[in-house]
Write a protein that holds these residues in place. Structure first.
Motif, PDB file in Angstrom:
ATOM      1  N   ALA A 277       4.471  69.501  41.614  1.00  0.00           N
ATOM      2  CA  ALA A 277       4.700  68.694  40.417  1.00  0.00           C
ATOM      3  C   ALA A 277       3.661  67.589  40.338  1.00  0.00           C
ATOM      4  CB  ALA A 277       6.101  68.081  40.438  1.00  0.00           C
ATOM      5  N   ARG A 278       3.329  67.235  39.096  1.00  0.00           N
ATOM      6  CA  ARG A 278       2.399  66.130  38.861  1.00  0.00           C
ATOM      7  C   ARG A 278       3.193  64.892  38.443  1.00  0.00           C
ATOM      8  NH1 ARG A 278      -3.001  66.104  38.135  1.00  0.00           N
ATOM      9  NH2 ARG A 278      -3.072  68.368  37.942  1.00  0.00           N
ATOM     10  N   PHE A 279       2.897  63.780  39.097  1.00  0.00           N
ATOM     11  CA  PHE A 279       3.588  62.510  38.839  1.00  0.00           C
ATOM     12  C   PHE A 279       2.628  61.525  38.197  1.00  0.00           C
ATOM     13  CE2 PHE A 279       7.527  62.943  41.315  1.00  0.00           C
ATOM     14  CZ  PHE A 279       7.239  64.081  42.053  1.00  0.00           C
ATOM     15  N   ASP A 280       3.121  60.855  37.144  1.00  0.00           N
ATOM     16  CA  ASP A 280       2.277  59.835  36.512  1.00  0.00           C
ATOM     17  C   ASP A 280       3.178  58.792  35.854  1.00  0.00           C
ATOM     18  OD1 ASP A 280      -0.050  58.570  35.816  1.00  0.00           O
ATOM     19  OD2 ASP A 280      -0.803  60.163  34.505  1.00  0.00           O
ATOM     20  N   GLY A 281       2.552  57.761  35.313  1.00  0.00           N
ATOM     21  CA  GLY A 281       3.336  56.715  34.659  1.00  0.00           C
ATOM     22  C   GLY A 281       2.428  55.770  33.908  1.00  0.00           C
ATOM     23  N   ASP A 282       2.937  54.579  33.610  1.00  0.00           N
ATOM     24  CA  ASP A 282       2.155  53.629  32.804  1.00  0.00           C
ATOM     25  C   ASP A 282       1.147  52.881  33.682  1.00  0.00           C
ATOM     26  OD1 ASP A 282       3.593  51.661  34.146  1.00  0.00           O
ATOM     27  OD2 ASP A 282       4.748  51.027  32.399  1.00  0.00           O
TER      28      ASP A 282
ATOM     29  N   PRO B  63       8.289  72.103  37.554  1.00  0.00           N
ATOM     30  CA  PRO B  63       8.172  71.586  36.184  1.00  0.00           C
ATOM     31  C   PRO B  63       6.883  72.077  35.521  1.00  0.00           C
ATOM     32  CG  PRO B  63       7.739  69.861  37.800  1.00  0.00           C
ATOM     33  CD  PRO B  63       8.179  71.060  38.572  1.00  0.00           C
ATOM     34  N   GLN B  64       6.981  72.357  34.242  1.00  0.00           N
ATOM     35  CA  GLN B  64       5.822  72.847  33.483  1.00  0.00           C
ATOM     36  C   GLN B  64       4.859  71.712  33.146  1.00  0.00           C
ATOM     37  OE1 GLN B  64       5.513  76.250  32.847  1.00  0.00           O
ATOM     38  NE2 GLN B  64       7.222  76.165  34.287  1.00  0.00           N
ATOM     39  N   GLU B  65       5.439  70.521  32.878  1.00  0.00           N
ATOM     40  CA  GLU B  65       4.632  69.392  32.406  1.00  0.00           C
ATOM     41  C   GLU B  65       4.570  68.319  33.488  1.00  0.00           C
ATOM     42  OE1 GLU B  65       3.686  69.205  29.062  1.00  0.00           O
ATOM     43  OE2 GLU B  65       4.665  71.101  28.512  1.00  0.00           O
ATOM     44  N   THR B  66       3.649  67.366  33.291  1.00  0.00           N
ATOM     45  CA  THR B  66       3.599  66.176  34.155  1.00  0.00           C
ATOM     46  C   THR B  66       4.938  65.444  34.092  1.00  0.00           C
ATOM     47  OG1 THR B  66       1.250  65.895  33.761  1.00  0.00           O
ATOM     48  CG2 THR B  66       2.442  63.922  34.426  1.00  0.00           C
ATOM     49  N   LEU B  67       5.427  64.986  35.232  1.00  0.00           N
ATOM     50  CA  LEU B  67       6.621  64.142  35.243  1.00  0.00           C
ATOM     51  C   LEU B  67       6.145  62.711  34.975  1.00  0.00           C
ATOM     52  CD1 LEU B  67       8.385  65.602  38.429  1.00  0.00           C
ATOM     53  CD2 LEU B  67       8.699  66.285  36.032  1.00  0.00           C
TER      54      LEU B  67
ATOM     55  N   ARG C  55      13.932  58.270  32.222  1.00  0.00           N
ATOM     56  CA  ARG C  55      12.769  59.037  32.719  1.00  0.00           C
ATOM     57  C   ARG C  55      13.181  59.902  33.918  1.00  0.00           C
ATOM     58  NH1 ARG C  55       7.631  58.137  29.973  1.00  0.00           N
ATOM     59  NH2 ARG C  55       7.966  56.205  28.869  1.00  0.00           N
ATOM     60  N   THR C  56      13.989  59.346  34.789  1.00  0.00           N
ATOM     61  CA  THR C  56      14.467  60.140  35.926  1.00  0.00           C
ATOM     62  C   THR C  56      15.309  61.307  35.418  1.00  0.00           C
ATOM     63  OG1 THR C  56      14.351  58.315  37.469  1.00  0.00           O
ATOM     64  CG2 THR C  56      15.905  60.044  38.027  1.00  0.00           C
ATOM     65  N   GLY C  57      16.134  61.033  34.412  1.00  0.00           N
ATOM     66  CA  GLY C  57      16.940  62.103  33.811  1.00  0.00           C
ATOM     67  C   GLY C  57      16.040  63.212  33.256  1.00  0.00           C
ATOM     68  N   ALA C  58      14.965  62.816  32.571  1.00  0.00           N
ATOM     69  CA  ALA C  58      14.047  63.814  31.999  1.00  0.00           C
ATOM     70  C   ALA C  58      13.400  64.629  33.119  1.00  0.00           C
ATOM     71  CB  ALA C  58      12.989  63.108  31.151  1.00  0.00           C
ATOM     72  N   ALA C  59      13.046  63.965  34.223  1.00  0.00           N
ATOM     73  CA  ALA C  59      12.438  64.687  35.355  1.00  0.00           C
ATOM     74  C   ALA C  59      13.446  65.663  35.955  1.00  0.00           C
ATOM     75  CB  ALA C  59      11.953  63.686  36.401  1.00  0.00           C
ATOM     76  N   CYS C  60      14.709  65.241  36.044  1.00  0.00           N
ATOM     77  CA  CYS C  60      15.743  66.137  36.598  1.00  0.00           C
ATOM     78  C   CYS C  60      15.901  67.371  35.711  1.00  0.00           C
ATOM     79  CB  CYS C  60      17.076  65.398  36.734  1.00  0.00           C
ATOM     80  SG  CYS C  60      17.065  64.185  38.054  1.00  0.00           S
ATOM     81  N   LYS C  61      15.805  67.158  34.389  1.00  0.00           N
ATOM     82  CA  LYS C  61      15.872  68.306  33.465  1.00  0.00           C
ATOM     83  C   LYS C  61      14.698  69.240  33.719  1.00  0.00           C
ATOM     84  CE  LYS C  61      18.022  66.791  29.171  1.00  0.00           C
ATOM     85  NZ  LYS C  61      17.735  66.371  27.807  1.00  0.00           N
ATOM     86  N   ALA C  62      13.510  68.661  33.892  1.00  0.00           N
ATOM     87  CA  ALA C  62      12.308  69.491  34.112  1.00  0.00           C
ATOM     88  C   ALA C  62      12.426  70.293  35.412  1.00  0.00           C
ATOM     89  CB  ALA C  62      11.070  68.601  34.141  1.00  0.00           C
TER      90      ALA C  62
END
Ligand code: S3P
Length: 446
Positions: free
Chosen positions: A118-123, A91-95, A58-65
């Protein structure tokens, strides 16, 4: 918000002696940071031994964003092409950080120090965790919280500061995540950022800052604290990261071998950073037969192979001051204490209430349904051990918490009756190979 798949219950049965050698996956804390420093550095960062668990991915995906190019080269081998400090993309999408407290909090620091929103969210677990402790210092640096859930929790919309103010910040609790968020925001500040902690927490961020060429100083502060000073806007240079084996994951086979009669195993290449080895100190105090076989330095960290043999453990008093060096290991220590003779008192566990679950309550409930005599007294957990196999037979509620899941599976390997957990799904966040690795030692899961 990320949804969680259907729960997958699992049982652990009384097993024969555990035997063999194993290397647990890479350290989670260092793996998150490897991706983040790769993002902040112009050029190519090579990573070896990365933990390929959900949290880190997930951190990797956020770094890509945020503008990094990330490529998997082979098992644990990754390459990051950074966007560079000061040049991150919005980032375009929610992280979506899923279950990952560390990833989300460290990335809040990164975003907080850049002119991006950036927007941050999770489970459901991440949405319950306190984020004010991160947002407060970031706001002092000029970031703005545009939207937040109740009590400053996720989902959070964070607007970073174009020119973060250099601050001197005293962390209100011993937390490497708070310290790291402030330092990561301070990286893009034109001045000097200082973080003071009265009890030292894990120092992976400071070490990695130095590894990538930042000017960072860490000095003793008071009896047990540290003062960290970072010069802003350094030129970060890529430098390969070799991730050592995670002591918080190694804790599970170590305790499994200690409590399962006749066991004799070797854990290879475990990180021995003294800010992470509080569990080993405690287990040794309890009479554990753990021998260091080969201490060496790998990737800038001390590592060692450890031979662990089944041992008759005795209860001990664990001082509150040791908590930062074993903060994630209390659930598995509580399991070890259930097999020890006499009482174990673990002091000063208030921070356990705000981990992936309320771990203090989840551990006590899990112990009780398995017939273990325990109590919560203020911030202390008391466990009166059986001096041999625990009763077992209970179904444990894991509350989306990987360490609760693994701890009670370990308990079942040496208890009189099976121990069941309601969901093994979250184990993949930190230790995706837990089941096959434990099975290779002889652990019986069904
Ligand atoms: C971590 C710090 C710890 C720990 C977490 C990882 C890190 O949290 O519980 O699993 O990588 O910085 P706190 O320092 O906030 O207690």
């Amino acid at each position: 918000m990320s949804s969680h798949a259907a729960p997958r219950p699992l049982a652990a049965r009384r097993s024969g002696p555990l035997k063999g050698r194993l290397r647990v996956p890479g350290d989670k804390s260092i793996s998150h940071r490897a991706f983040i420093f790769g993002l902040l550095t112009i050029g190519e960062t090579q990573i070896e031994g990365l933990l390929e668990g959900d949290d880190v991915l997930r951190t990797g995906a956020a770094c890509k964003a945020l503008g990094a190019k990330i490529e998997r080269l082979g098992e644990g081998r990754w390459r990051v092409q950074g966007a560079g400090l000061g040049s991150l993309l919005a980032p375009q999408e929610t992280l979506d950080f899923g279950n990952a407290g560390t990833g989300s909090r460290l990335m809040m620091g990164v975003v907080g120090g850049h002119a991006i929103t950036a927007r941050f969210d999770g489970d459901a677990s991440l949405r319950k965790r306190p984020m004010r402790r991160i947002l407060d210092p970031l706001e002092l640096m000029g970031a703005r919280t545009l939207e937040q859930g109740e009590g400053g929790r996720c989902p959070i919309l964070l607007q970073g500061a174009a020119e973060p103010a250099p601050i001197e910040y005293r962390t209100p609790v011993a937390s490497a995540q708070i310290k790291s968020a402030v330092l990561l925001a301070g990286l893009n500040s034109p001045g000097r950022t200082v973080v003071i902690e009265t009890e030292a927490s894990r120092d992976h961020t400071e070490k990695m800052l130095a590894h990538f060429g930042a000017t960072v100083k860490s000095e003793a502060y008071g009896e047990a604290g540290r003062k960290i000073t970072l010069e802003g806007r350094p030129k970060l240079s890529p430098n390969p990261v070799i991730v050592p084996a995670d002591p918080s994951s190694a804790a599970f086979p170590i305790v499994a071998a200690l409590i399962t009669p006749g066991s004799d195993i070797v854990i290879e290449g475990m990180m021995m950073n003294p800010l992470r080895t509080g569990l080993l100190t405690t287990l040794m105090d309890m009479g554990a037969d753990i021998v260091e076989l080969d201490r060496r330095v790998e990737g800038g960290e001390d590592v060692a192979d450890l031979r662990v043999r089944a041992s008759a453990l005795k209860g001990v008093d664990v001082p509150a001051a040791r908590a930062p060096s074993m903060i994630d290991e209390y659930p598995i220590l509580a399991v070890a204490a259930a097999f020890a003779s006499g009482e174990t008192r673990m002091r000063g566990l208030h921070e356990l209430r705000v981990k992936e679950s309320d771990r203090l309550a989840a551990v006590a409930d899990g112990l009780r349904v398995n017939g273990v005599d325990c109590a919560i007294e203020g911030d202390d957990l008391l466990v009166r051990g059986a001096g041999g196999p625990a009763q077992g037979g209970g179904m444990v509620a894991t509350h989306l918490d990987h360490r609760i899941a693994m701890s009670f599976l370990v308990m079942g390997l040496a208890s009189q009756k099976d121990v069941r957990i309601d969901d093994e799904g979250m184990i993949a966040t930190s230790f995706p190979t837990f089941r096959p690795l434990m099975a290779s030692l002889g652990a019986d899961f069904a």
